[in-house]
Scaffold this active site. Structure first.
Site, PDB file in Angstrom:
ATOM      1  N   GLY A 135       0.408  44.424   2.994  1.00 18.67           N
ATOM      2  CA  GLY A 135      -0.735  43.624   3.416  1.00 18.67           C
ATOM      3  C   GLY A 135      -0.322  41.950   3.112  1.00 18.67           C
ATOM      4  CE  LYS A 172      -2.601  45.196 -10.737  1.00 20.14           C
ATOM      5  NZ  LYS A 172      -3.540  46.066 -10.792  1.00 20.14           N
TER       6      LYS A 172
HETATM    7  P1  ADP Z   1       1.506  43.541  -0.696  1.00 23.26           P
HETATM    8  O1  ADP Z   1       0.263  43.193  -0.484  1.00 23.26           O
HETATM    9  O2  ADP Z   1       2.600  42.739   0.169  1.00 23.26           O
HETATM   10  O3  ADP Z   1       1.860  44.926  -1.023  1.00 23.26           O
HETATM   11  P2  ADP Z   1       1.007  42.778  -3.481  1.00 23.26           P
HETATM   12  O4  ADP Z   1      -0.347  42.665  -3.241  1.00 23.26           O
HETATM   13  O5  ADP Z   1       1.531  43.771  -4.519  1.00 23.26           O
HETATM   14  O6  ADP Z   1       1.809  42.505  -2.007  1.00 23.26           O
HETATM   15  O7  ADP Z   1       1.132  41.394  -4.109  1.00 23.26           O
HETATM   16  C1  ADP Z   1       1.213  39.984  -3.652  1.00 23.26           C
HETATM   17  C2  ADP Z   1       0.524  39.145  -4.780  1.00 23.26           C
HETATM   18  O8  ADP Z   1       1.676  38.995  -5.664  1.00 23.26           O
HETATM   19  C3  ADP Z   1       0.415  37.650  -4.128  1.00 23.26           C
HETATM   20  O9  ADP Z   1      -0.999  37.594  -3.938  1.00 23.26           O
HETATM   21  C4  ADP Z   1       1.428  36.874  -4.852  1.00 23.26           C
HETATM   22  O10 ADP Z   1       0.647  35.749  -5.094  1.00 23.26           O
HETATM   23  C5  ADP Z   1       1.465  37.617  -6.053  1.00 23.26           C
HETATM   24  N1  ADP Z   1       2.808  37.093  -6.837  1.00 23.26           N
HETATM   25  C6  ADP Z   1       3.924  37.394  -6.463  1.00 23.26           C
HETATM   26  N2  ADP Z   1       4.932  36.659  -7.329  1.00 23.26           N
HETATM   27  C7  ADP Z   1       3.972  36.182  -8.341  1.00 23.26           C
HETATM   28  C8  ADP Z   1       4.395  35.735  -9.919  1.00 23.26           C
HETATM   29  N3  ADP Z   1       5.379  35.526 -10.083  1.00 23.26           N
HETATM   30  N4  ADP Z   1       3.390  35.515 -10.438  1.00 23.26           N
HETATM   31  C9  ADP Z   1       2.107  35.944  -9.944  1.00 23.26           C
HETATM   32  N5  ADP Z   1       1.847  36.318  -8.981  1.00 23.26           N
HETATM   33  C10 ADP Z   1       2.710  36.660  -8.133  1.00 23.26           C
HETATM   34 MG    MG Z   2      -1.474  43.235  -1.471  1.00 23.95          MG
END
Ligand code: ADP
Ligand code: MG
Length: 392
Positions: A349, A198
């Site tokens: 994470g 997001k």
């Molecule tokens: P982090 O925990 O590293 O900060 P986020 O929690 O923001 O990362 O995002 C991780 C999620 O984003 C993952 O579950 C991944 O599947 C999802 N994601 C990444 N690219 C897409 C996409 N194009 N469409 C839907 N979900 C996505």
């Molecule tokens: Mg996350």
């Protein structure tokens, strides 16, 4: 640079150290799916034992909402810790009170006691002072090694520290040093790769990073909101339609600040959000399909620019890396980071989990154990839980 009090500032011999750790591990029933966070606390725990201290460990786990939720007990974490340190670990079924105090008194030198999940008590999240004092009464000094929770003004983070001589543990020290370097003296060019689910989660970080970086690479689901804000067709990709204007403003801000923004130039798409959906690659997202990963042209263009950078920070998977067919972009960028001569830091994470799943963690200069905490640190250059740990 933030200067922290360290274990060397405490007298450990004969001390009882109340130590906040981050044992908020992912569980499968009552078995631990990933013990990375427990392992991350081991250097501090070993140092305290070697210093001759008795150790009282406390942590939260999940979101029990102030109630005793048996499936969120820290008992499995305590059992895992006992295996990792190869020593007896005593478990208290409570966090404070006479029974717990009795267990503390019975600890031998170098002995370890793990308290029950702090968030079983609503006073933890409320930062209640009575609860903070009750926790503090269990120790003679306080060590905070829970980097992942340092952005919370909770009783075990800011509260207990106010009542005891306090210091940072080795993990907190390492995190603050690595992330501090990104904030205060990164070698240029500095590139930041941002992805994930997001835009709304990452607005603050994008704004903060745009003041520091030379290149900003935006992938993941978030990229489609940015592409849509520029009027590109994104098919049925998951966009945040209420964030289009904000995305546009951020892009304008980056341009003003001389930051080169790199958006995906091709995409791996599918007609539905499912693991077994048929993937195909396109420069423009066809109608009725959604972008689930960055494509190979994007990887090629980005890695060429990444190769010119001296500092690289990455947060947020670039596609649905949990599904093989859509993990290629995340894997390629992780590999480019791993083989880069730049100073490389991974935060978040899911990003840390992706890097671990690809077996690349050891090849990064720093992998942060904190999700929200590492992003907030990048944004503000400080965290509320650091205040009591600072050298005056
Ligand atoms: P982090 O925990 O590293 O900060 P986020 O929690 O923001 O990362 O995002 C991780 C999620 O984003 C993952 O579950 C991944 O599947 C999802 N994601 C990444 N690219 C897409 C996409 N194009 N469409 C839907 N979900 C996505
Ligand atoms: Mg996350």
């Amino acid at each position: 640079m933030i200067k922290l009090k360290t274990l060397e500032d405490l007298r450990l011999e004969d001390a009882t150290v109340l130590c906040r750790v981050d044992f908020n591990v992912p569980l499968d029933g009552d078995s631990i799916r990933d013990d990375t966070r427990i392992r991350a606390a081991l250097p501090t725990i070993q140092a305290l034992r070697e210093g001759g201290a008795r150790i009282v460990l406390m942590s939260h786990l999940g979101r029990p909402k102030g109630q005793r939720v048996p499936s969120l007990s820290l008992l499995p974490a305590a059992a895992r810790l006992a295996e990792l340190v190869d020593a007896e670990v005593v478990f208290a079924h409570d966090t404070v009170g006479d029974g717990v105090a009795e267990l503390v008194r019975e600890l031998p030198e170098g002995g370890i006691l793990v308290l029950e999940n702090l968030r079983f008590d609503p006073r933890e999240k409320a930062g209640d002072d009575e609860f903070s004092k009750a926790l503090a009464s269990l120790g003679t000094c306080f060590v905070n090694d829970a980097f992942g929770a340092l952005h919370r003004a909770h009783a075990s983070i800011t509260g207990a520290a106010a009542h005891l001589p306090s210091a940072a543990g080795l993990l907190v020290q390492a995190e603050v040093e690595a992330l501090g370097k990104l904030v205060s003296r990164p070698e240029r060019p500095f590139g930041a790769i941002l992805g994930g689910a997001k835009v709304s989660d990452k607005m603050g970080v994008i704004d903060a990073l745009s003041k520091k970086v030379d290149h900003l690479f935006i992938g993941g689901a978030m990229a489609y909101t940015f592409l849509a804000s520029r009027g590109e067709d994104v098919g049925s990709s998951r966009i945040e339609s209420d964030k289009l204007e904000l995305a546009d403003e951020l892009l304008a801000l980056c341009e003003e600040r001389g930051v080169k923004v790199h958006l995906p130039v091709d995409h791996v798409v599918a007609d539905r959000f499912a693991e077994d959906a048929e993937p195909s690659t396109h420069d423009h997202i066809p109608e009725g399909t959604m972008g689930l990963d960055i494509g190979p042209k994007t990887v090629e263009a980005w890695t060429a620019v990444m190769a010119t950078c001296q500092t690289l920070f990455w947060n947020g998977p670039l596609g649905v890396f949990e599904w093989d067919a859509f993990s290629g972009g995340t894997r390629s960028i992780a590999e480019a980071m791993a083989s880069s001569q730049a100073w490389t830091v991974v935060g978040g994470g899911d990003s840390a989990a992706a890097v671990a799943a690809f077996g690349l963690s050891d090849r990064m200069d720093h992998v942060s154990t904190g999700g929200g905490a590492s992003l907030e640190f990048l944004e503000k250059g400080d965290l509320v839980g650091l205040a009591p740990l600072k050298r005056k």
